[in-house]
Design an enzyme around this catalytic site. Structure first.
Site, PDB file in Angstrom:
ATOM      1  N   SER A   1       0.653  -1.241   0.017  1.00 38.37           N
ATOM      2  CA  SER A   1       0.148  -0.024   0.068  1.00 38.37           C
ATOM      3  C   SER A   1       0.596   1.068  -0.014  1.00 38.37           C
ATOM      4  CB  SER A   1      -0.966   0.182   1.291  1.00 38.37           C
ATOM      5  OG  SER A   1      -0.245   0.030   2.557  1.00 38.37           O
TER       6      SER A   1
ATOM      7  N   LYS B   1      -6.131   4.504   8.532  1.00 35.20           N
ATOM      8  CA  LYS B   1      -4.942   5.261   7.986  1.00 35.20           C
ATOM      9  C   LYS B   1      -5.023   6.856   7.937  1.00 35.20           C
ATOM     10  CE  LYS B   1      -2.913   1.375   5.184  1.00 35.20           C
ATOM     11  NZ  LYS B   1      -2.304   1.176   3.960  1.00 35.20           N
TER      12      LYS B   1
END
EC number: 3.4.21.53
Length: 357
Positions: free
Chosen positions: A251, A296
């Site tokens: 990611s 996140k």
């Protein structure tokens, strides 16, 4: 003993017993929480995150932070009390264990998969960044892995370069399987290869060899195979190293690519702003979705991020719970991310493509 006292003691003992059961009984859950965020333009753990040599680099200010999610281990048994506490916390997320570790995946297998994905994301980030800057990147098809017990075992080796199959030059990894599966099991297929040990020679010798195909035994359609996995190896015109320990998965690719571009170009992409983000990236600069987006964004804002580059496919989920003071920016490609950074740098926030729930 008075009846009231006896009742109180019995109730207390029952409560203690229930608490013990809750503490000792494992649940089929795992927990996710915001992990560290790391500035790809700076240092982490005593190392410069992106190290470039053999090409001019330039100072970069501001932040281009990659973000992570911390998860409980594959072999960790979460008890009922921990699960309930996790559900109650806004900054944590309790999910089914199999969501993170499918099919009984062990801790070692999970670590290996994450390491491989992280390595691949770095490679793709480098390619995408250099292509964004119109710096040529050469590539070649290699033997990425040899299946134990397969026809190629002992003949082909990981790292060998595949030049041609049945006389047809190959430039893409999937061409190898396409050419091999034109045969029936038991037929011979010809390979032209350069051994891994010879590739650095000025004119490496090409070897010609023949393998007898076998019948596939995997979950796919029955076909002829030789027992190798082909891959692409990129040849970079200068050295780009990404130093970041204890991080896995794909990611961070988009933020690595932006960090590389920033270091290879004069000025600052961010204009000194604190930008964080996430997203996988492929060799062509396409940004893909990731897991744990809401965690996140929380982690990024807690560290001071003002803007968050969000994969388009994660936008709807991320927009449902945006941390106060954080602007979500929708990106589909590295070009989108570059354009967004230009708007952020110029102070034109209204031009930014936003995420909507």
């Amino acid at each position: 003993m008075p009846r009231r006292t006896a009742t109180l003691i019995a109730s207390t003992l029952t409560l203690i017993a229930l608490l013990c059961v809750a503490l000792l009984t494992p649940t089929p859950y795992a927990e996710m929480s915001p992990g560290p965020t790391v500035n790809t333009l700076g240092d982490y753990g005593g190392d410069t995150v992106i190290q470039i040599s053999g090409h001019p680099t330039y100072p970069a200010t501001g932040h281009l932070n990659m973000t992570t999610v911390r998860v409980t281990g594959a072999d960790y048994d979460m008890n009922l009390v921990e699960a309930v506490m996790g559900w109650a916390r806004h900054d944590d997320k309790v999910v089914e264990h199999d969501t993170l570790y499918p099919q009984g995946q062990t801790a070692e297998q999970a670590d290996q998969e994450n390491a491989e994905e992280f390595s691949q994301s770095q490679d793709s980030a480098k390619v995408a960044a250099l292509r964004e800057l119109h710096i040529p990147v050469q590539s070649r098809v290699i033997v990425a892995a040899v299946v134990k017990g397969g026809a190629a075992e002992g003949t082909l080796h990981a790292g060998d370069v595949i030049k041609a199959v049945d006389g047809t030059a190959v430039t893409q990894a999937d061409q190898v399987a396409t050419l091999v599966t034109k045969h029936k099991p038991g037929e011979k297929v010809a390979f032209a290869i350069v051994r891994a040990a010879d590739v650095k020679q000025k004119t490496p010798p090409v070897q010609h060899l023949t393998l007898t195909t076998r019948t596939s035994h995997d979950s796919g359609p029955t076909r002829a195979v030789v027992g190798i996995q082909a891959g692409i190896e990129h040849l970079f015109p200068f050295s780009i190293d990404i130093k970041l320990a204890d991080v896995g998965g794909p990611s961070a690719g988009t933020m690595f690519a932006l960090g590389i571009v920033d270091k290879l170009t004069p000025g600052s992409l961010t204009g000194g702003h604190f930008v964080a983000g996430t997203g996988t990236i492929d060799d062509n600069g396409n940004v893909g979705p990731i897991g744990g987006i809401s965690l996140k964004t929380i982690g990024a804002r807690d560290k001071g991020a003002q803007f968050f580059l969000t994969p388009a496919d994660n936008c709807e989920e991320a927009a449902k719970d945006v941390p106060k003071g954080l602007t979500l920016v929708k990106v589909k490609t590295l070009d989108d991310a570059m354009a967004a950074l230009a708007d952020i740098k110029s102070g034109d926030d209204k031009a930014l493509p936003s995420c909507k729930s």
